[in-house]
Design a protein around this motif. Structure first.
Motif, short mmCIF file in Angstrom:
data_model
loop_
_atom_site.label_atom_id
_atom_site.label_comp_id
_atom_site.label_asym_id
_atom_site.label_seq_id
_atom_site.Cartn_x
_atom_site.Cartn_y
_atom_site.Cartn_z
N PHE A 22 -26.58 24.39 8.67
CA PHE A 22 -27.25 23.11 8.90
C PHE A 22 -28.23 22.77 7.78
N VAL A 23 -28.54 23.73 6.91
CA VAL A 23 -29.45 23.47 5.79
C VAL A 23 -28.66 22.84 4.65
N PRO A 24 -29.02 21.63 4.22
CA PRO A 24 -28.28 20.99 3.13
C PRO A 24 -28.45 21.75 1.82
N LYS A 25 -27.41 21.72 0.98
CA LYS A 25 -27.42 22.46 -0.27
C LYS A 25 -28.45 21.89 -1.24
N GLY A 26 -28.99 22.80 -2.04
CA GLY A 26 -29.98 22.41 -3.03
C GLY A 26 -30.30 23.58 -3.94
N THR A 27 -31.35 23.42 -4.73
CA THR A 27 -31.74 24.47 -5.68
C THR A 27 -33.22 24.80 -5.52
N PHE A 28 -33.56 26.06 -5.83
CA PHE A 28 -34.95 26.52 -5.78
C PHE A 28 -35.60 26.40 -7.16
N GLN A 29 -36.88 26.02 -7.15
CA GLN A 29 -37.67 26.01 -8.38
C GLN A 29 -39.02 26.68 -8.14
N ILE A 30 -39.57 27.20 -9.23
CA ILE A 30 -40.95 27.69 -9.23
C ILE A 30 -41.78 26.67 -10.00
N LYS A 31 -42.90 26.26 -9.42
CA LYS A 31 -43.79 25.32 -10.11
C LYS A 31 -45.21 25.87 -10.10
N LYS A 32 -45.86 25.67 -11.21
CA LYS A 32 -47.25 26.12 -11.31
C LYS A 32 -48.18 24.96 -10.98
N ARG A 33 -49.13 25.22 -10.11
CA ARG A 33 -50.14 24.23 -9.76
C ARG A 33 -51.49 24.94 -9.83
N GLY A 34 -52.32 24.51 -10.78
CA GLY A 34 -53.58 25.19 -10.98
C GLY A 34 -53.32 26.60 -11.47
N SER A 35 -53.89 27.59 -10.79
CA SER A 35 -53.70 28.98 -11.20
C SER A 35 -52.60 29.67 -10.41
N GLY A 36 -51.99 28.95 -9.44
CA GLY A 36 -50.99 29.58 -8.58
C GLY A 36 -49.59 29.05 -8.83
N TYR A 37 -48.60 29.75 -8.24
CA TYR A 37 -47.19 29.35 -8.32
C TYR A 37 -46.67 29.07 -6.91
N TYR A 38 -45.70 28.12 -6.83
CA TYR A 38 -45.20 27.69 -5.54
C TYR A 38 -43.69 27.53 -5.57
N TRP A 39 -43.06 27.82 -4.42
CA TRP A 39 -41.63 27.60 -4.26
C TRP A 39 -41.37 26.16 -3.83
N TYR A 40 -40.41 25.50 -4.51
CA TYR A 40 -39.95 24.17 -4.14
C TYR A 40 -38.43 24.20 -4.01
N TYR A 41 -37.94 23.30 -3.18
CA TYR A 41 -36.49 23.21 -2.96
C TYR A 41 -36.06 21.77 -3.20
N THR A 42 -35.07 21.55 -4.06
CA THR A 42 -34.59 20.21 -4.39
C THR A 42 -33.19 20.01 -3.83
N LEU A 43 -33.04 19.00 -2.96
CA LEU A 43 -31.75 18.71 -2.35
C LEU A 43 -30.75 18.22 -3.41
N SER A 44 -29.49 18.59 -3.24
CA SER A 44 -28.45 18.15 -4.16
C SER A 44 -28.09 16.70 -3.94
N THR A 45 -28.21 16.21 -2.71
CA THR A 45 -27.80 14.85 -2.39
C THR A 45 -28.78 13.83 -2.95
N ASN A 46 -28.26 12.63 -3.25
CA ASN A 46 -29.10 11.55 -3.73
C ASN A 46 -29.86 10.93 -2.57
N THR A 47 -31.15 11.10 -2.54
CA THR A 47 -31.99 10.51 -1.50
C THR A 47 -33.43 10.56 -1.97
N THR A 48 -34.27 9.71 -1.38
CA THR A 48 -35.69 9.83 -1.70
C THR A 48 -36.24 11.06 -1.00
N GLY A 49 -37.34 11.59 -1.50
CA GLY A 49 -37.93 12.78 -0.90
C GLY A 49 -37.05 14.01 -1.05
N ARG A 50 -36.40 14.14 -2.19
CA ARG A 50 -35.46 15.26 -2.38
C ARG A 50 -36.15 16.60 -2.52
N VAL A 51 -37.38 16.58 -3.05
CA VAL A 51 -38.07 17.83 -3.36
C VAL A 51 -38.95 18.24 -2.18
#
Length: 718
Positions: A22-51
């Motif tokens: 039931f989880v739509p396909k996408g890709t994982f990214q690491i992003k740095k914000r300030g001094s920390g790192y965070y996991w983000y997930y980007t949907l493969s489908t075209n839609t707003t709010g993909r990340v």
């Protein structure tokens, strides 16, 4: 930064997808914000709010917890909503529910109310009245509108009137009769408790508006006048000529302006909501875009109220203002709010017919005209003579013939389908054959032209200005058009969605009208929700919450801000060959042809696939000139992105409802007399849809409708 050093494992991800399809396909990214790192997930489908922001990321070390596994758990939770629909309807007799519920509500101490803030999106009748009342109670309110003034809201276009069970005519009206007519008019697809509350509050609305100075029409003796509307055999509609919406909005605006002057309400003009902020399952604010300079900002609050109207413009041509849209509700839907009965759309039977492909909207002729106007077509097919030359014996007053008890005042869905039936069978009039006559000759002969002008003068003037024809001398030509949407975000008895803290009022919710709204009930619902229901229910919710202390630096807020910026930047960078209107017109034609007055399984499946093609065209080949600063084409692009997805959900909803009821007419399910054939055994429920980026896979939740006060019968207006 290499994802693997934070625990990313492709094999682990594949196993995760296999177990959680039931989880739509996408890709994982690491992003740095300030001094920390965070996991983000980007949907493969075209839609707003993909990340999607997931969680904090930590470098993987010996014996340390794997933050990637934690991120997978969060991702699963985001798409695995264990939603249980609870109407939260109070116990006890129907007539006592609202009174007892108000008494049992939690209260906020007057000294504490100033510590809370509510956001209200939309400042039409529902939004303006909610802002004014909440401000008067002592809460702080931020009001948002994409207009420069609340007076520009589309509520101003409502013409005919507002219902209330005052029984001034002594013709047998009562709160229960108004309740019954509304339930029956909605073809028994609305929640009894909500509808009874609406009827109960209706009388308070008239008192409130008279106190504000709303100039309702009056009889010679000075008492408020009433007229009849469709679906009722009593006169209960209060009106101000053909400008009722305008006068009511001015009353609500005056109350709102008082609170703005007192600094209890802060009005944000020319600002559009583009997302709702949801933190720990609660609505805590919104993301907005300034339409003048393109600035995207976050606003936090203790509760969010959506009062943004309906979504009729998914059909492109409708009686709605061109700027009316579904964006606020759809963005909330993407964040987890259920969308209820999206296929329940109202076709208004008295609109000026389409005249050319270059039109951008259609014009409503008030239902009140059917009080004195008679609807007819020539008995002879293809008869294109001047209507004055067609004798009485050659005319078919088909509504009076088929429905002798209600005549021309049958409900809108019935009148619309019969008009379509007459035109489809060759009896239509005008150049296109897609019109019927609305004739006032009898009324003018009976009452006199001056009396008719006193009632409908501004409507007759409007018709003459648009068509060049004088309705005092020749019959109006009318044809059905999209006007109102009964569907909307799902809400409980307290008008709160399944997202805590997100309230939805007026046409933006599904609450009161079932599968068909009776005329003059939209203004009634908007003001009932805004003046009387929402202020009580919002206070009940806030009494359980501590005033928020959320920072704008919160990772979820930053994610929402970035998603909004990414979407608009992407739209500007496509540089394709089609304008937004090109694609919207194609969508509108598909919706009207296959999800309009009549639907069938083959057409609904076809439109699902065709909209998928339009989505590809939109995200890959749209052309938006200009930049972020004051760009109406960019505004329209954001709204069309939501209409494309909504159009598919409407088709999905219509496909799953194997019955005909109200405005939802499946050709496979009709009686021998071409009336709607309901299936109460299998479909007496509210369809509440959970969002999936692949709209065809949206999950259906059902709220069973229990009828204890009215008996489920086939509607008959004969």
């Amino acid at each position: 930064m290499v994802k693997e050093s934070f625990g990313y494992n492709a094999s682990l991800l594949d196993t995760f997808f296999n177990k959680n399809d039931f989880v739509p396909k996408g890709t994982f990214q690491i992003k740095k914000r300030g001094s920390g790192y965070y996991w983000y997930y980007t949907l493969s489908t075209n839609t707003t709010g993909r990340v999607k922001y997931l969680s904090k990321a930590f470098e993987l070390k010996d014996n340390s917890e794997n933050s990637f596994i934690l991120a997978l758990d969060v991702l699963k939770e985001k798409f695995q909503n264990n939603i249980k629909l609870q109407s939260n309807e109070p116990e006890g007799p129907l007539i006592d529910k609202w009174t007892n519920h108000k008494f049992s509500m939690n209260l906020v101490n007057p000294a504490n109310k100033r510590k809370y803030k509510a956001i209200v999106v939309g400042t039409g009748l529902a939004g303006a009245s909610a802002c004014a009342t909440l401000g008067e109670l002592g809460y702080n309110v931020d009001a948002f509108s994409f207009h420069e003034s609340p007076r520009r809201a589309h509520s101003i276009a409502a013409q005919g009137g507002i219902n209330a069970a005052k029984n001034y005519r002594n013709d047998g009206d009562s709160i229960f009769r108004l309740f019954y007519d509304t339930i029956k008019g909605g073809d028994y697809r609305a929640r009894e408790a909500n509808v009874y509350r609406l009827a109960e509050i209706s009388n308070n609305i008239i008192d409130q508006c008279v106190a504000q100075g709303v100039p309702f029409a009056r009889e010679y003796g000075g008492l408020l006048d009433n007229r009849s509307f469709g679906g009722a055999q009593v006169s209960r509609t209060f009106y101000a000529r053909g400008q009722t919406g305008q006068q009511l909005l001015l009353g609500a605006y005056s109350a709102l302006a008082r609170q703005m002057h007192l600094k209890k309400v802060r009005f944000h003009q020319r600002t559009e909501m583009v997302d709702v902020i949801v933190i720990d399952g609660q609505a805590k604010g919104i993301i907005t875009r300034n339409l003048l300079d393109g600035t995207i900002e976050a606003h936090v609050a203790d509760a969010v109220i959506l009062a943004t109207g309906g979504y009729g413009n998914v059909f492109y041509l409708s009686t709605n203002a061109m700027a009316s849209n579904v964006t606020a509700c759809w963005r909330a839907h993407r964040k987890g709010a259920l969308f209820a009965n999206p296929s329940f759309c109202q076709i208004h039977p008295t609109c000026i017919p389409v005249s050319s492909d270059h039109q951008s909207k259609l014009t409503l002729m008030s239902e009140s005209l059917r009080n004195d106007g008679r609807v007819w077509v020539p008995k002879q097919k293809g008869d294109n003579r001047n209507p004055k030359d067609i004798s009485e014996d050659e005319r078919d007053y088909y509504l009076e013939r088929i429905y002798p008890s209600f005549g021309n005042l049958v409900p809108r869905d019935v009148a619309s389908r019969r008009a379509k039936e007459m035109c489809d069978s060759g009896h239509g009039v005008g150049e296109t054959g897609l019109a019927v006559y609305l004739d006032f000759e009898d009324a003018i002969n009976r009452l006199g032209e001056s009396a008719v002008a006193a009632k409908y003068g501004n409507l007759f003037d409007m018709y003459k200005q648009i068509t060049g024809e004088n309705p005092y001398k020749t019959p109006m030509k009318i044809y059905p058009a999209i006007h109102y949407t009964m569907g909307g975000l799902w809400v409980d008895y307290n008008l709160m969605s399944n997202l805590s803290g997100l309230f939805v009022i007026g046409e933006a919710n599904f609450s009161d009208h079932g599968a068909n709204r009776l005329g003059a009930s939209a203004l009634m619902q908007g003001l009932a929700d805004g003046y009387f229901v929402a202020p009580n229910c919002v206070g009940n919710y806030l009494a359980t919450q501590q005033p928020h202390n959320i920072s704008l630096d919160h990772p979820i807020i930053q994610e929402d801000l970035n998603n909004a910026k990414l979407f608009f930047n992407k739209m500007l960078n496509i540089k394709g060959q089609f304008s937004v209107d090109d694609i919207h017109k194609k969508l509108g034609r598909l919706m009207w042809d296959y999800v309009g007055m009549a639907r069938n399984e083959k057409g609904l499946k076809y439109v699902l696939d065709e909209i998928e093609i339009l989505k590809e065209q939109f995200y890959n080949d749209v052309n938006i000139p200009g930049d972020q600063v004051f760009n109406p084409e960019l505004e329209k692009a954001g709204r069309l992105a939501d209409f494309l997805e909504l159009g598919q959900l409407m088709a999905v909803d219509a496909l799953t409802r194997n019955e005909s009821c109200g405005g939802h007419f499946r050709e496979e399910y009709q009686t021998a007399e071409n009336e709607a054939l309901r299936n109460d055994k299998d479909f007496a429920f509210v369809s509440a849809w959970e969002h999936n980026p692949d709209i065809k896979k949206s999950k259906l939740h059902k709220e069973k409708l229990d009828f204890k006060e009215v008996k489920l019968t086939s509607r008959s207006y004969k």
